[in-house]
Design an enzyme around this catalytic site. Sequence first.
Site, PDB file in Angstrom:
ATOM      1  N   ASP A 246       1.700 -15.091  18.159  1.00 28.19           N
ATOM      2  CA  ASP A 246       0.489 -15.217  17.346  1.00 28.19           C
ATOM      3  C   ASP A 246      -0.058 -13.919  16.733  1.00 28.19           C
ATOM      4  O   ASP A 246      -0.134 -13.769  15.507  1.00 28.19           O
ATOM      5  CB  ASP A 246      -0.604 -15.918  18.166  1.00 28.19           C
ATOM      6  N   GLU A 360     -10.180 -19.336  19.834  1.00 31.52           N
ATOM      7  CA  GLU A 360      -9.459 -19.353  18.558  1.00 31.52           C
ATOM      8  C   GLU A 360      -9.981 -20.363  17.542  1.00 31.52           C
ATOM      9  O   GLU A 360     -10.091 -20.057  16.352  1.00 31.52           O
ATOM     10  CB  GLU A 360      -7.954 -19.571  18.810  1.00 31.52           C
TER      11      GLU A 360
END
Length: 563
Positions: A246, A360
Amino acid sequence: CLWALRLPAGSGAAARGLDVASYRERVRAMFYHAYEHYLESAFPYDELRPLTCDGQDTWGSFSLTLIDALDTLLILGNASEFQRVVNVLQEGVDFDIDVNASVFETNIRVVGGLLSAHLLSRKAGVEVEAGWPCSGPLLRMAEEAARKLLPAFQTPTGMPYGTVNLLHGVNPGETPVTCTAGIGTFIVEFATLSHLTGDPVFEDVARKALKALWKNRSDIGLVGNHIDVVTAKWVAQDAGIGAGVDSYFEYLVKGAILLQDKELMSMFLEYNKAIKNYTKFDDWYLWVQMYKGTVSMPVFQSLEAYWPGLQSLIGDVDNAMRTFLNYYTVWKQFGGLPEFYNIPQGYTVDKREGYPLRPELIESAMYLYRATRDPTLLELGRDAVESIEKISKVDCGFATIKDLRDHRLDNRMESFFLAETIKYLYLLFDPDNFMHNDGSDFDVVVTPYGECVLNAGGYIFNTEAHPIDPAALHCCRKRKEEQWEVEDLLREFYSRKKTKKFTLKRAPDHGEGENAKDSEDASSVKAGEKRNSKKSSHSLLSCPSQSFNSKLAVLGQVFLDNT
């Protein structure tokens, strides 16, 4: 067959009547409930254990929650506690300890947290030393911590080991297998360090690691999630945008914005093409084999929820919103995002049912709300506050949710809850926060290298949500050895007024008025010679000349010329 999930029609309508101020104050209360119990029950340990009201060291022994929460204090407006914690950290944190520490986590949490706090110190009312922001105790602490990580980068490939002993360096038996994110998540912090300290070694090793990953991508343009840093052989060949990968993609974009770097942005855009070609299905992103592009795991991981926010930074807002709405539907199903979600089955994955209060999806909502003002994004913030308070709140803080199906809790409160989750929630509900500055407010600070502009906005959040002021990288352009040699001159200089606060307003045409006077006062600061006074009215801030087609706009967004 995969279906793109959609919110019911009109689902954002309720958010239009949402009491933003009320939710902002509830988020503030959440912060202090967690923070005060950490101080009472867990400090100086890294983290709070909220079910037993005690503490534990996790990623080292750094009083990690205190470092991670420091800039959040200022964003919530608590300058006095910020000042107190700065003193506590200077007196109590020691990096000369025989501890095996994660290179990745130490960088994003400790180095990133200290750098952010250093750059915010003046705004928080801390009495900064002569030469700030090119010097200062928090900067020296960040540099010391980063130097402890440098031995990890001494590999044949330039890709770092995942763990380093802070006293002895890399252990002889250390595994050479590191995740992709653990290799490609340094350029924001390390480049900032190099620009502030004048030592290029940090940015150099970060760039070398980024380029090594780029060099070892597959023929179809994908990277796996674990690689041997000695042989450059991929050990885990699943390609996707989630766990293990990520923040590598995140730092290509944020590094490009921070450094105005064409190469980094080009690398990301090439990856983005491959990601769309091979992993994207109906606005979901799956895991595929990095060499063949065949689906290996049809799952959504909660860590992937940063992606819509990242898309917004390159101006791809429509795609970002469609993917965000998919992820939000999962949240509504469980009251949180499970670590793994099987997309075809529409349910959690065995032993991956937990939600450790990750930020997130809230992070993406904050970015997208700044870009669109879509009330659906405020609705996610409301749902997050309600869910976390209802499921996770205990007497001593907020506990990790071990299983979203039955709401069992785990005895841990990760430091990112205060660094990221609370911060992004607060910024979502606080449209006037200084973090959202559009450039109309700024400070002019005098350094040993001349004047520079700070606090004008466009902050770049590292992957632990520690904001870096990109303008600060232009304050300390010269190397350390080129600093003024006459220390007395420097101290005499700093005994004068060294900062003026500006607000951009149209000055009267005849040059009179308060703004005109402020402008002349600020421009008459002396550094051994008289400077020309400025005009009575200010023009908008101009960025340095940019050699590529990505433009740094307000809120740190980049828009490509052809979009």
